[in-house]
Each structure stands twice: as C-alpha cells, then as structure tokens.
Write a protein that holds these residues in place. Sequence first.
Motif, PDB file in Angstrom:
ATOM      1  N   GLN A 139      12.556  -8.883 100.665  1.00  0.00           N
ATOM      2  CA  GLN A 139      12.355  -8.246 101.835  1.00  0.00           C
ATOM      3  C   GLN A 139      11.825  -6.940 101.695  1.00  0.00           C
ATOM      4  O   GLN A 139      11.838  -6.218 100.525  1.00  0.00           O
ATOM      5  CB  GLN A 139      13.926  -8.028 102.406  1.00  0.00           C
ATOM      6  N   ARG A 140      11.048  -6.413 102.615  1.00  0.00           N
ATOM      7  CA  ARG A 140      10.124  -5.126 102.692  1.00  0.00           C
ATOM      8  C   ARG A 140      11.191  -3.972 102.698  1.00  0.00           C
ATOM      9  O   ARG A 140      12.196  -4.139 103.463  1.00  0.00           O
ATOM     10  CB  ARG A 140       9.319  -4.835 103.722  1.00  0.00           C
TER      11      ARG A 140
ATOM     12  N   THR B 133       8.236  -4.384  98.126  1.00  0.00           N
ATOM     13  CA  THR B 133       8.865  -5.747  98.383  1.00  0.00           C
ATOM     14  C   THR B 133       9.940  -5.864  97.295  1.00  0.00           C
ATOM     15  O   THR B 133       9.957  -5.903  96.002  1.00  0.00           O
ATOM     16  CB  THR B 133       7.993  -6.823  98.243  1.00  0.00           C
ATOM     17  N   CYS B 134      11.310  -6.027  97.792  1.00  0.00           N
ATOM     18  CA  CYS B 134      12.432  -6.154  96.935  1.00  0.00           C
ATOM     19  C   CYS B 134      12.374  -7.369  96.013  1.00  0.00           C
ATOM     20  O   CYS B 134      12.007  -8.337  96.810  1.00  0.00           O
ATOM     21  CB  CYS B 134      13.596  -6.105  97.752  1.00  0.00           C
TER      22      CYS B 134
ATOM     23  N   SER C  34      15.602  -9.883  96.968  1.00  0.00           N
ATOM     24  CA  SER C  34      15.465 -10.529  98.334  1.00  0.00           C
ATOM     25  C   SER C  34      14.216 -10.688  98.946  1.00  0.00           C
ATOM     26  O   SER C  34      14.155 -11.608  99.971  1.00  0.00           O
ATOM     27  CB  SER C  34      16.451  -9.579  99.242  1.00  0.00           C
TER      28      SER C  34
ATOM     29  N   GLY D  85      19.882  -4.151  98.845  1.00  0.00           N
ATOM     30  CA  GLY D  85      19.928  -5.410  98.443  1.00  0.00           C
ATOM     31  C   GLY D  85      21.061  -5.933  97.896  1.00  0.00           C
ATOM     32  O   GLY D  85      21.752  -5.237  97.067  1.00  0.00           O
TER      33      GLY D  85
ATOM     34  N   SER E 227      15.608  -3.172  96.126  1.00  0.00           N
ATOM     35  CA  SER E 227      16.209  -2.432  97.256  1.00  0.00           C
ATOM     36  C   SER E 227      17.617  -1.915  96.838  1.00  0.00           C
ATOM     37  O   SER E 227      18.344  -2.700  96.515  1.00  0.00           O
ATOM     38  CB  SER E 227      16.329  -3.164  98.557  1.00  0.00           C
TER      39      SER E 227
END
Length: 169
Positions: free
Chosen positions: A78-79, A72-73, A76, A140, A137
């Motif tokens: 997000q995965r 997980t970033c 953000s 990201g 990420s």
Amino acid sequence: MSANVPETLDAWRMVVARRRFDGQVSLADLTRLQGLVADTDGECNYSLEFGHDDVLRVSYVELTIDTALPLTCQRSMQRFLLPVKMTQRLGLIRDEDEESSLPEEYEALLVPEDGQLRPLDLVEDELVLAVPVVPLSPDGEAVNKDWAPTEEETKQANPFAALAALKKE
C-alpha cells in the motif's frame, strides 16, 4: 523551483555573503528520485544557508528539508507517506584531501573548480539517501502466518533419507 532560488550559484560567494535561500520544488521535478517513490505527487520545502565557522575554519552550507515521500510499503503493498524532516550541514571542500580535516558533524561536499552548485542537486541527493532500502509503513501490520508445507512438498523424499539408511548399516 521557487523564484528566489537560482538554478546555479557560486558557493564561495554565497559563503562570504552568508546568504540564505528558501525554496519549494515539486517531487516530479526531481528525476533521480522518480524511480524510488510510488508516485511524484507532492512538494518539497527546503532552505540553503551558507556560512563560515570561524572557530573550526570550515565553509559550509546547511540544508534543511521538509517533505513527505510517497512510498510503497513492502509488507502491505500500500502507498504511504514517509515524513522527511532533516537538517544536514555540508562542509565545502575544494579537493578530496580536505575531507579528513572536517569535523565529525559535517558531511563533505566537493565543490567543482568553478564553484558553481545546483541547489536542486543537493536537495535531490539528500532525498535519495532518505529513501529506505525496504520501505515499511509504520502503520502496516506484520504478517504473522504459519505457512504449512503443501501436500506435494510433504510427499517428496527427504534428501537426507539415504544418509540415515547408511547410518543404520
């Protein structure tokens, strides 16, 4: 775990035989890794190659890993998938005193007295070490926001205002 990789193996016998094992394991089977990744979807391909360097007089196991860790970033939330492709040469030692005699390019691996190693433990150790402290990420975007103080914060008295008043006296 792949069928051709035993659950445990005798490290010293494998070194003498110069054996190689190729395997695949589900990330869900690596319990210590589960708290560090976003989920356990995915597979890890690995190989273990045992050998002995006659020049340096070092018994070793060379571990190669190829996988993608779902993280997980923290920027953000997000995965994303972190690709992990690594080769690590582990120098096999019987006691901690032997660690100082290993060449720089070798990581020490303390082999138990019975000589038994669990291949999945070696793979899991390296994957745990590959997880970054703060996963970000590469795709990201950086958060560039100018955070203005709230109205309440601007109304609060400056804690150093009393010192400024003393200085004027």
